[in-house]
Design a protein around this motif. Sequence first.
Motif, PDB file in Angstrom:
ATOM      1  N   VAL A   1       0.847  -1.210   0.000  1.00 38.98           N
ATOM      2  CA  VAL A   1       0.000   0.000   0.000  1.00 38.98           C
ATOM      3  C   VAL A   1       0.874   1.248   0.000  1.00 38.98           C
ATOM      4  CG1 VAL A   1      -1.709   1.318   1.320  1.00 38.98           C
ATOM      5  CG2 VAL A   1      -1.964  -1.157   1.075  1.00 38.98           C
ATOM      6  N   ASP A   2       1.850   1.289   0.900  1.00 36.12           N
ATOM      7  CA  ASP A   2       2.714   2.478   0.953  1.00 36.12           C
ATOM      8  C   ASP A   2       3.555   2.610  -0.301  1.00 36.12           C
ATOM      9  OD1 ASP A   2       1.974   3.727   3.313  1.00 36.12           O
ATOM     10  OD2 ASP A   2       3.173   2.359   4.527  1.00 36.12           O
ATOM     11  N   LYS A   3       3.956   1.482  -0.851  1.00 32.74           N
ATOM     12  CA  LYS A   3       4.772   1.565  -2.061  1.00 32.74           C
ATOM     13  C   LYS A   3       3.974   2.255  -3.187  1.00 32.74           C
ATOM     14  CE  LYS A   3       8.086  -0.694  -4.870  1.00 32.74           C
ATOM     15  NZ  LYS A   3       8.994  -1.776  -5.108  1.00 32.74           N
ATOM     16  N   TYR A   4       2.741   1.808  -3.372  1.00 36.08           N
ATOM     17  CA  TYR A   4       1.925   2.402  -4.447  1.00 36.08           C
ATOM     18  C   TYR A   4       1.446   3.817  -4.086  1.00 36.08           C
ATOM     19  CZ  TYR A   4       1.406  -1.798  -7.377  1.00 36.08           C
ATOM     20  OH  TYR A   4       1.627  -2.862  -8.213  1.00 36.08           O
ATOM     21  N   LEU A   5       0.832   3.950  -2.921  1.00 38.90           N
ATOM     22  CA  LEU A   5       0.264   5.271  -2.581  1.00 38.90           C
ATOM     23  C   LEU A   5       1.372   6.308  -2.424  1.00 38.90           C
ATOM     24  CD1 LEU A   5      -2.745   4.499  -0.196  1.00 38.90           C
ATOM     25  CD2 LEU A   5      -2.640   4.499  -2.693  1.00 38.90           C
ATOM     26  N   GLY A   6       2.520   5.873  -1.873  1.00 33.65           N
ATOM     27  CA  GLY A   6       3.665   6.784  -1.754  1.00 33.65           C
ATOM     28  C   GLY A   6       4.147   7.222  -3.127  1.00 33.65           C
ATOM     29  N   TYR A   7       4.123   6.278  -4.063  1.00 35.24           N
ATOM     30  CA  TYR A   7       4.522   6.609  -5.434  1.00 35.24           C
ATOM     31  C   TYR A   7       3.566   7.645  -6.040  1.00 35.24           C
ATOM     32  CZ  TYR A   7       5.148   6.244 -10.449  1.00 35.24           C
ATOM     33  OH  TYR A   7       5.345   6.556 -11.773  1.00 35.24           O
ATOM     34  N   PHE A   8       2.275   7.395  -5.912  1.00 33.34           N
ATOM     35  CA  PHE A   8       1.300   8.330  -6.509  1.00 33.34           C
ATOM     36  C   PHE A   8       1.346   9.700  -5.810  1.00 33.34           C
ATOM     37  CE2 PHE A   8      -0.968   4.241  -7.686  1.00 33.34           C
ATOM     38  CZ  PHE A   8      -0.622   4.323  -9.025  1.00 33.34           C
ATOM     39  N   GLU A   9       1.568   9.685  -4.495  1.00 30.41           N
ATOM     40  CA  GLU A   9       1.687  10.956  -3.766  1.00 30.41           C
ATOM     41  C   GLU A   9       2.877  11.755  -4.321  1.00 30.41           C
ATOM     42  OE1 GLU A   9      -0.444  11.964  -1.418  1.00 30.41           O
ATOM     43  OE2 GLU A   9       0.632  13.699  -0.639  1.00 30.41           O
ATOM     44  N   GLY A  10       3.980  11.061  -4.573  1.00 33.86           N
ATOM     45  CA  GLY A  10       5.171  11.717  -5.123  1.00 33.86           C
ATOM     46  C   GLY A  10       4.909  12.284  -6.511  1.00 33.86           C
ATOM     47  N   VAL A  11       4.168  11.534  -7.316  1.00 33.22           N
ATOM     48  CA  VAL A  11       3.812  12.004  -8.668  1.00 33.22           C
ATOM     49  C   VAL A  11       3.026  13.313  -8.554  1.00 33.22           C
ATOM     50  CG1 VAL A  11       2.329  11.509 -10.661  1.00 33.22           C
ATOM     51  CG2 VAL A  11       3.826   9.716  -9.747  1.00 33.22           C
ATOM     52  N   LEU A  12       2.051  13.331  -7.654  1.00 37.33           N
ATOM     53  CA  LEU A  12       1.217  14.536  -7.481  1.00 37.33           C
ATOM     54  C   LEU A  12       2.052  15.700  -6.958  1.00 37.33           C
ATOM     55  CD1 LEU A  12      -1.919  12.770  -5.947  1.00 37.33           C
ATOM     56  CD2 LEU A  12      -1.841  13.901  -8.175  1.00 37.33           C
ATOM     57  N   LYS A  13       2.958  15.413  -6.042  1.00 36.46           N
ATOM     58  CA  LYS A  13       3.803  16.479  -5.472  1.00 36.46           C
ATOM     59  C   LYS A  13       4.718  17.084  -6.523  1.00 36.46           C
ATOM     60  CE  LYS A  13       4.454  15.567  -0.625  1.00 36.46           C
ATOM     61  NZ  LYS A  13       4.835  14.373   0.059  1.00 36.46           N
ATOM     62  N   ARG A  14       5.224  16.247  -7.399  1.00 31.43           N
ATOM     63  CA  ARG A  14       6.192  16.749  -8.392  1.00 31.43           C
ATOM     64  C   ARG A  14       5.535  17.589  -9.491  1.00 31.43           C
ATOM     65  NH1 ARG A  14       8.412  11.757  -7.284  1.00 31.43           N
ATOM     66  NH2 ARG A  14       7.433  10.773  -9.091  1.00 31.43           N
ATOM     67  N   ASN A  15       4.232  17.463  -9.648  1.00 30.89           N
ATOM     68  CA  ASN A  15       3.564  18.300 -10.649  1.00 30.89           C
ATOM     69  C   ASN A  15       3.296  19.684 -10.059  1.00 30.89           C
ATOM     70  OD1 ASN A  15       2.156  19.389 -12.775  1.00 30.89           O
ATOM     71  ND2 ASN A  15       0.230  18.365 -12.232  1.00 30.89           N
ATOM     72  N   LYS A  16       4.086  20.650 -10.472  1.00 27.82           N
ATOM     73  CA  LYS A  16       3.962  22.002  -9.893  1.00 27.82           C
ATOM     74  C   LYS A  16       2.906  22.842 -10.619  1.00 27.82           C
ATOM     75  CE  LYS A  16       7.348  21.234  -7.019  1.00 27.82           C
ATOM     76  NZ  LYS A  16       6.883  20.489  -5.858  1.00 27.82           N
ATOM     77  N   ASP A  17       2.322  22.277 -11.682  1.00 31.33           N
ATOM     78  CA  ASP A  17       1.402  23.088 -12.494  1.00 31.33           C
ATOM     79  C   ASP A  17      -0.069  22.935 -12.106  1.00 31.33           C
ATOM     80  OD1 ASP A  17       3.511  24.069 -14.013  1.00 31.33           O
ATOM     81  OD2 ASP A  17       3.494  22.280 -15.301  1.00 31.33           O
ATOM     82  N   GLY A  18      -0.352  21.956 -11.263  1.00 28.77           N
ATOM     83  CA  GLY A  18      -1.771  21.752 -10.920  1.00 28.77           C
ATOM     84  C   GLY A  18      -1.918  20.713  -9.829  1.00 28.77           C
ATOM     85  N   ASP A  19      -3.179  20.362  -9.532  1.00 29.49           N
ATOM     86  CA  ASP A  19      -3.448  19.416  -8.442  1.00 29.49           C
ATOM     87  C   ASP A  19      -3.354  17.963  -8.884  1.00 29.49           C
ATOM     88  OD1 ASP A  19      -4.154  21.201  -6.260  1.00 29.49           O
ATOM     89  OD2 ASP A  19      -5.843  21.777  -7.554  1.00 29.49           O
ATOM     90  N   GLY A  20      -3.425  17.731 -10.177  1.00 28.53           N
ATOM     91  CA  GLY A  20      -3.452  16.357 -10.673  1.00 28.53           C
ATOM     92  C   GLY A  20      -2.076  15.818 -11.018  1.00 28.53           C
ATOM     93  N   VAL A  21      -2.062  14.728 -11.764  1.00 26.76           N
ATOM     94  CA  VAL A  21      -0.790  14.062 -12.052  1.00 26.76           C
ATOM     95  C   VAL A  21       0.027  14.767 -13.127  1.00 26.76           C
ATOM     96  CG1 VAL A  21      -1.577  11.769 -11.330  1.00 26.76           C
ATOM     97  CG2 VAL A  21      -1.892  12.483 -13.727  1.00 26.76           C
TER      98      VAL A  21
END
Length: 249
Positions: A151-171
């Motif tokens: 769970v942490d591996k996947y959700l942590g990955y998706f959280e990181g994807v969202l964090k790295r997008n500086k242009d909006g709230d999505g991926v």
Amino acid sequence: MTLPQASLYELWYWPTIQGRGEFVRLSLEYAGLSYVDMARRSDEEGGGEEALVRSLKRTDTTYVPFAPPYLVSNDFVIGQTANILLFLGSRHGLAPEDEAGWHWVHQLQLTIADFVVEAHDTHHPLGVGQYYEDQKQAAQRRSEEFRASRVDKYLGYFEGVLKRNKDGDGVYGSELTYADLSLFQVVEGMHYAFPRLMQQKRAKYPKLQRIREIVAASPRVAAYLKSERRISFNEEGIFRHYDELDAPA
Ligand SMILES: N[C@@H](CCC(=O)N[C@@H](CS)C(=O)NCC(=O)O)C(=O)O
């Protein structure tokens, strides 16, 4: 191929569960597209599970899908959830137009598909053809591992994807994509299936929680979630709640 009604699309999926069909339903609803959820029609209208199974033997196309969900448009028949979303997203403004973004969002959707398989396998680790009651012990062991590391591996990955997008709230970029709608569904499903676990993890994933709220509040999805078209989570679908598989109280 000509659709019988004025609808743009036919969606073929199991009529009583959200399952993988829900990822497609969410994109159709968010984009405001007209569609008929074919197997949810009454038996007299040609709906039902038997009709769905029969439809997989269709002879009106060479593009016969392996399993539901699949979509029929006036042009062709298309299966595999991630593929359907790529198609709908590209046609209806839910996918990036640039090549890198287009592949990136598809890549994320395929990763979501992997996660969905693992979430499903927590309650059916030995086989889809066997009852949960006959694989409860294995399900407990599988769920322990899923909760402890996957769970942490996947959700942590998706959280990181969202964090790295500086242009909006999505991926990706400033607009929501079909992968954001799918992340909403994953977070919803995880809260339904593993409420205690997700309560413990809630603070770790603020970006995922935010995307969940944004999607839920978007007008068409909000209306959909309140409508009869949204089937409730239940113990037939992918995200099932079995108290014994959740984190200890
Ligand atoms: N990879 C496919 C999986 C499709 C799938 O497993 N569909 C399930 C329902 S969610 C099904 O009915 N499978 C029938 C089977 O595998 O025999 C997708 O993402 O669409």
